[in-house]
Design an enzyme around this catalytic site. Structure first.
Site, PDB file in Angstrom:
ATOM      1  N   LYS A   1     -10.605 -13.155 -14.939  1.00 24.50           N
ATOM      2  CA  LYS A   1     -10.688 -13.397 -16.383  1.00 24.50           C
ATOM      3  C   LYS A   1      -9.793 -14.560 -16.849  1.00 24.50           C
ATOM      4  CE  LYS A   1     -12.028 -11.589 -20.447  1.00 24.50           C
ATOM      5  NZ  LYS A   1     -13.375 -11.063 -20.722  1.00 24.50           N
TER       6      LYS A   1
ATOM      7  N   GLU B   1       4.688 -10.971  -6.144  1.00 28.88           N
ATOM      8  CA  GLU B   1       3.589 -11.194  -7.092  1.00 28.88           C
ATOM      9  C   GLU B   1       3.868 -10.652  -8.493  1.00 28.88           C
ATOM     10  OE1 GLU B   1       3.716  -9.062  -4.659  1.00 28.88           O
ATOM     11  OE2 GLU B   1       2.628  -7.210  -5.057  1.00 28.88           O
TER      12      GLU B   1
ATOM     13  N   GLY C   1       0.848  -1.187   0.000  1.00 30.40           N
ATOM     14  CA  GLY C   1       0.000   0.000   0.000  1.00 30.40           C
ATOM     15  C   GLY C   1       0.879   1.231   0.000  1.00 30.40           C
TER      16      GLY C   1
ATOM     17  N   HIS D   1       8.158  -7.415  -3.844  1.00 29.05           N
ATOM     18  CA  HIS D   1       6.861  -7.859  -4.381  1.00 29.05           C
ATOM     19  C   HIS D   1       6.984  -9.216  -5.066  1.00 29.05           C
ATOM     20  CE1 HIS D   1       4.423  -4.281  -3.624  1.00 29.05           C
ATOM     21  NE2 HIS D   1       5.575  -3.633  -3.726  1.00 29.05           N
TER      22      HIS D   1
ATOM     23  N   CYS E   1       5.442  -5.952   1.494  1.00 26.63           N
ATOM     24  CA  CYS E   1       5.737  -4.520   1.408  1.00 26.63           C
ATOM     25  C   CYS E   1       5.098  -3.769   2.581  1.00 26.63           C
ATOM     26  CB  CYS E   1       5.285  -3.978   0.045  1.00 26.63           C
ATOM     27  SG  CYS E   1       5.959  -2.357  -0.324  1.00 26.63           S
ATOM     28  N   TYR E   2       4.105  -2.925   2.334  1.00 23.79           N
ATOM     29  CA  TYR E   2       3.457  -2.217   3.447  1.00 23.79           C
ATOM     30  C   TYR E   2       2.907  -3.211   4.474  1.00 23.79           C
ATOM     31  CZ  TYR E   2       0.047   0.624   5.983  1.00 23.79           C
ATOM     32  OH  TYR E   2      -0.667   1.238   6.965  1.00 23.79           O
TER      33      TYR E   2
ATOM     34  N   ASP F   1     -16.718 -14.544 -21.762  1.00 29.35           N
ATOM     35  CA  ASP F   1     -17.427 -14.659 -20.481  1.00 29.35           C
ATOM     36  C   ASP F   1     -18.800 -15.306 -20.642  1.00 29.35           C
ATOM     37  OD1 ASP F   1     -15.240 -13.304 -19.625  1.00 29.35           O
ATOM     38  OD2 ASP F   1     -16.247 -11.396 -19.315  1.00 29.35           O
TER      39      ASP F   1
END
Ligand code: XMP
Length: 538
Positions: free
Chosen positions: A394, A197, A80, A195, A107-108, A253
């Site tokens: 998605k 990710e 964040g 990070h 991180c944060y 979708d």
């Protein structure tokens, strides 16, 4: 347990499918990703799922009671932008750390853990943005097991943890950040400053896998096959023997939602495909071929192009165009629904990202959805909704589509707006201009596919502006339309970058469009990102 392997394009293949007993759903024991305002919070949730573990994004207001009630396997605190010392910094209830549920702070999130658990955070001179070298303490780290001691990672921080929480051991450092990761194995508390990710952290997914599989003990069971099984069971229980209606758009979708429902309740489902005449080349044939012929889903194909053309005749204002098409769509759909009669449920392809954005959880990250949902259905229809994709991102929808046997060209189809080519024709929509755009668009996509670029792009399409320019072709002066190439990369359509298409590919596209589409004498390239531009032109 299901073994998964990921191929070069990120599609997961399952070696074996999971067997579930009725009522045994993955969301009964989620990994909760707490959104502390970071732009990557959603990405963390997706990455956890890519490790085969079901996860949900939740607000930082979540209480220990809620975490326990959800039977959460683990908590991941996102990054964040705030400083933990700021008055308005997002916080979590410190009792979350006392539940015995494993926690990973990123991180944060790591800094918040340090502050709450007896460590310290400070604004040192060590701001790091971008790639950083990471040195791992060689012995016995859980998160970095079997990884090189020297690696790179992606950092984005001004504050740093300057004292790890009591009981925690420092397991990695970077030149600017002595405490880049800590572990408290006994208390199940882990923190990383970098990070894991993002793709720029090469061993990031390994860090997440070690946390999820080794620390948390969560097996990799959330797979496309398991999703299909759970959803089919859920739809059957929900729908019973009632009749169900689904509007097919040709997009991935609605296609996947329809196939799931069809697998669950067979011929109780009828699909309605409203062809407004603003579709891409061969689109209607593809949809009918896929659903009616291949999957044998009962399908009503309504060719309403004359009605829609009449509604946009002479209309040049983009909003009026969208409005007219949207209204006509609803009218046609309602007529068909009435004709079918006795329908109780309506299938909608709502995705997890829509659920989050529409307040499914009160996120801190501010998001503006600029997307006008034309092609949406009437909200006053007296039908109950079935939303089989509500839990899915998605990329998961695509995997589920592949699992259900949907052809690759449907699974990987770029998003296409409800009003179709009509909002890619600036100014008046006429049959002649539709034909020109459709032909140019087909050439563009053909060459993009041939160059192997289709899947790398979020969207790529042709736009027909309302200007003409002078050219010369075969000794003759021409006065014709340009075609604009719009190609973007994006994660979620909220922001987008224009794509760097190779010059050789652009050259072939330009030559072919100008030679093969008589109404066109010039090709231009849109090099605007979103914001400030949007992806579509209208
Ligand atoms: P913009 O142009 O706002 O588009 O950057 C963002 C994404 O939304 C798609 N889009 C639509 N999708 N109905 C839809 O279902 C619509 O009316 C609509 N308008 C835009 C667009 O293609 C892009 O992916």
């Amino acid at each position: 347990m299901t073994e998964t392997a990921t191929d070069a394009v990120g599609v997961r293949h399952e070696a074996e499918s999971t067997t579930l007993t009725p009522g045994d759903h993955h969301e009964d024991a989620p990994v909760l990703v707490v959104d502390l305002g970071g732009q990557y919070a959603q990405l963390i949730a997706r990455r956890v799922r890519e490790c085969g573990v079901y996860s949900e994004l939740v607000s930082s207001a979540i209480t220990p009671g809620e975490v326990s009630a959800r039977n959460a396997r683990a908590i991941v605190l996102s990054g964040g932008p705030a400083s933990v010392y700021a008055d308005d910094a997002p916080r979590v209830d410190p009792d979350l750390f006392e539940l015995g549920v494993p926690v990973l702070g990123i991180c944060y999130g790591m800094q918040l853990m340090a502050q709450e658990l007896g460590g310290a955070v400070d604004r040192t001179d060590a701001a790091e943005f971008g790639r950083a070298d990471l040195s791992v303490v060689p012995d016995g780290s859980q998160l970095f097991r079997d990884q090189p001691n020297e690696q790179t990672c992606w950092m984005s921080h001004r504050d740093s943890v300057v004292a790890a929480p009591a009981g925690a051991r420092v397991v990695a450092s970077s030149p600017a950040t002595p405490i880049a990761a800590f572990e408290d194995v006994d208390a199940h508390r882990y923190g990383v400053q970098f990070h894991p990710e993002v793709v720029h952290t090469p061993y990031g997914m390994d860090v997440l896998r070690h946390f999820l599989h080794d620390v948390v003990g969560a097996p990799a069971e959330w797979t496309a096959a398991a999703v299909v099984e759970e959803e089919v069971e859920r739809i059957r229980a929900h729908v019973g023997d009632a009749k169900v209606l689904c509007a097919l758009s040709g997009g991935v979708d609605s296609a996947v939602a329809a196939l799931l429902v069809h697998k669950a309740v067979g011929e109780q489902l009828t699909c309605v495909f409203v062809d407004h005449g603003f579709l891409r080349a061969d689109e209607a044939v593809n949809v009918v071929g896929t659903f009616d012929e291949h999957f044998q889903v009962p399908l009503v194909h309504v060719d309403a192009s004359d009605r829609f053309l009449a509604r946009v005749a002479g209309v040049v204002d983009p909003e009026e165009k969208r409005r007219n098409i949207g209204e006509e769509f609803i009218r046609v759909f309602e007529e068909e629904a009435r004709r079918l009669g006795d329908i109780r449920y309506l299938v909608q392809g709502t995705l997890y990202s829509d659920v989050i954005e529409s307040g499914g959880h009160a996120g801190v990250a501010a998001k503006i959805k600029s997307h006008h949902n034309v092609g949406g259905l009437p909200d006053d229809m007296d039908l109950e909704l079935v939303e089989p994709l509500r839990l899915l991102f998605k990329d998961e929808v695509r995997r589920v589509g592949a699992e259900l046997g949907l052809a690759e060209n449907m699974v990987w189809r770029h998003p296409f707006p409800g009003p179709g080519l009509a909002i890619r024709i600036i100014g008046e929509v006429t049959v002649e201009r539709l034909d020109a755009l459709r032909a140019a668009d087909a050439i563009l996509l053909d060459e993009i596919r041939k160059a192997g670029l289709y899947r790398e792009l979020w969207q790529c399409f042709a736009v027909l502006p309302a200007v003409r320019s002078v050219g010369v072709q075969g000794d003759e002066r021409t006065y014709a339309y340009p075609i604009v190439i719009r190609a973007v990369t994006s994660e979620d359509a909220m922001t987008a970058d224009w794509a760097y298409l190779p010059h050789e590919v652009l050259q072939v596209i330009s030559t072919r469009i100008i030679n093969e589409v008589p109404q066109v004498n010039r090709v231009a390239l849109d090099i605007s990102s979103k914001p400030p531009a949007t992806i579509e032109w209208e």
